[in-house]
Design an enzyme around this catalytic site. Structure first.
Site: not given
Ligand code: BJW
Ligand code: ZN
Length: 242
Positions: A70, A120, A132, A215
């Site tokens: 990070y 996020h 805490c 996108n």
């Molecule tokens: C361009 C470009 C340009 C490039 N112009 N475009 C239902 C089904 C299956 C799984 C799940 C579900 N519900 C929940 C889940 C589990 C999981 C999940 O979703 N998994 C999937 C991957 C399958 N979700 C979770 O775990 C979430 N929590 C949750 O569900 O809690 C309930 C729970 C609690 C306890 C037990 C069980 C459930 C939390 C999700 C947290 C995601 N965290 C991250 C990291 C954040 C911190 C960090 O930055 O390090 O968040 S992962 C990462 O993905 C980050 C992003 O915010 C997130 C989304 O990604 P994003 O923004 O879409 O980026 P990309 O790279 O994927 O896409 C970029 C796009 O831009 C691409 O298409 C490119 O082509 C395009 N692009 N240049 C325009 N110039």
């Molecule tokens: Zn603490």
């Protein structure tokens, strides 16, 4: 860029009374911030294991590696500047932003903090892993190595949402309200894979909002009323919003 689609989207935006933006990593890609799953060679999840670096289990097994990773990303963000897409949107102070991005480039472009809902979390803050209540702003240029919470002794960690963690409840509630009230949602630079964040787009579509996607690649979405403009956010947003 498809000029016909652009005109159609501008027309919808011109008529819409309430517009919000749902963004992902692609919005910041042209600022030099790596996406997670994009086709770009530096996409984070093509080089690093998300379960090691962005999950509670990964942090428990090797917290120092997670913090170092990070801090490396924080250094990159310290060097980055908002791009043309951030700036184009900052010129429209009425827009509400629901962003999956943990960076502060929208705010640095001039979007008021109160208009940005970070679904996020924020990489510019640390919080106590034991919840805490201690949260601290950190320096992006000189972030702290792994350290303990001053309140309870647990490890401090980035104030972001990892896989398996719930999204911040107050932010989520506000985002849901926004999606219930808008006529049009701009969806920018997201792969539409991560839930529950993407369900906000489904919520907006379900209550009749128009959905305009900008996108570089087609997104796998089953939304009906959807205009997809293919291209870079920094090229398209200024044309869409001027
Ligand atoms: C361009 C470009 C340009 C490039 N112009 N475009 C239902 C089904 C299956 C799984 C799940 C579900 N519900 C929940 C889940 C589990 C999981 C999940 O979703 N998994 C999937 C991957 C399958 N979700 C979770 O775990 C979430 N929590 C949750 O569900 O809690 C309930 C729970 C609690 C306890 C037990 C069980 C459930 C939390 C999700 C947290 C995601 N965290 C991250 C990291 C954040 C911190 C960090 O930055 O390090 O968040 S992962 C990462 O993905 C980050 C992003 O915010 C997130 C989304 O990604 P994003 O923004 O879409 O980026 P990309 O790279 O994927 O896409 C970029 C796009 O831009 C691409 O298409 C490119 O082509 C395009 N692009 N240049 C325009 N110039
Ligand atoms: Zn603490």
């Amino acid at each position: 860029m498809d000029e016909k689609l652009l005109t159609q989207a501008r027309d919808i935006l011109g008529k819409a009374e309430r517009v919000a933006v749902f963004s992902g990593a692609g919005l910041s890609a042209e600022s030099g911030i790596a996406t997670f799953r994009g086709q770009e060679p530096d996409a984070l999840w093509s080089r690093f294991d998300p379960m090691q670096l962005a999950s509670v289990e990964g942090f428990a097994s090797d917290p120092a590696t997670v913090i170092d990773w990070y801090n490396w990303r924080r250094g990159k963000l310290a060097q980055a500047q908002p791009n043309a897409a951030h700036r184009a949107m900052a010129g429209h102070p009425g827009l509400m932003h629901l962003t999956q991005n943990v960076d502060d480039l929208l705010e640095r472009a001039g979007v008021p903090e109160s208009n940005v809902l970070h679904l996020h979390g924020s990489i510019g803050k640390d919080r106590c892993h034991a919840a805490c209540g201690i949260e601290e702003d950190i320096s992006l240029e000189k972030p702290e190595p792994l350290r303990q919470c001053k309140g309870c002794g647990a490890y401090m960690r980035p104030a972001v949402v990892w896989f398996g963690e719930t999204l911040p409840q107050d932010i989520w509630s506000q985002a849901e309200v926004v999606c219930m009230e808008i006529d049009c949602l701009l969806v920018i630079g997201t792969s539409a894979t991560v839930y529950p964040a993407f369900s906000l787009v489904e919520l907006a579509a379900g209550q009749g909002s128009q959905i305009i996607v900008v996108n570089t690649e087609a997104i796998d979405s089953n939304q009906g009323a959807l205009i997809e403009i293919s291209g870079k956010a920094g090229d398209i947003l200024p044309k869409l919003l001027d």
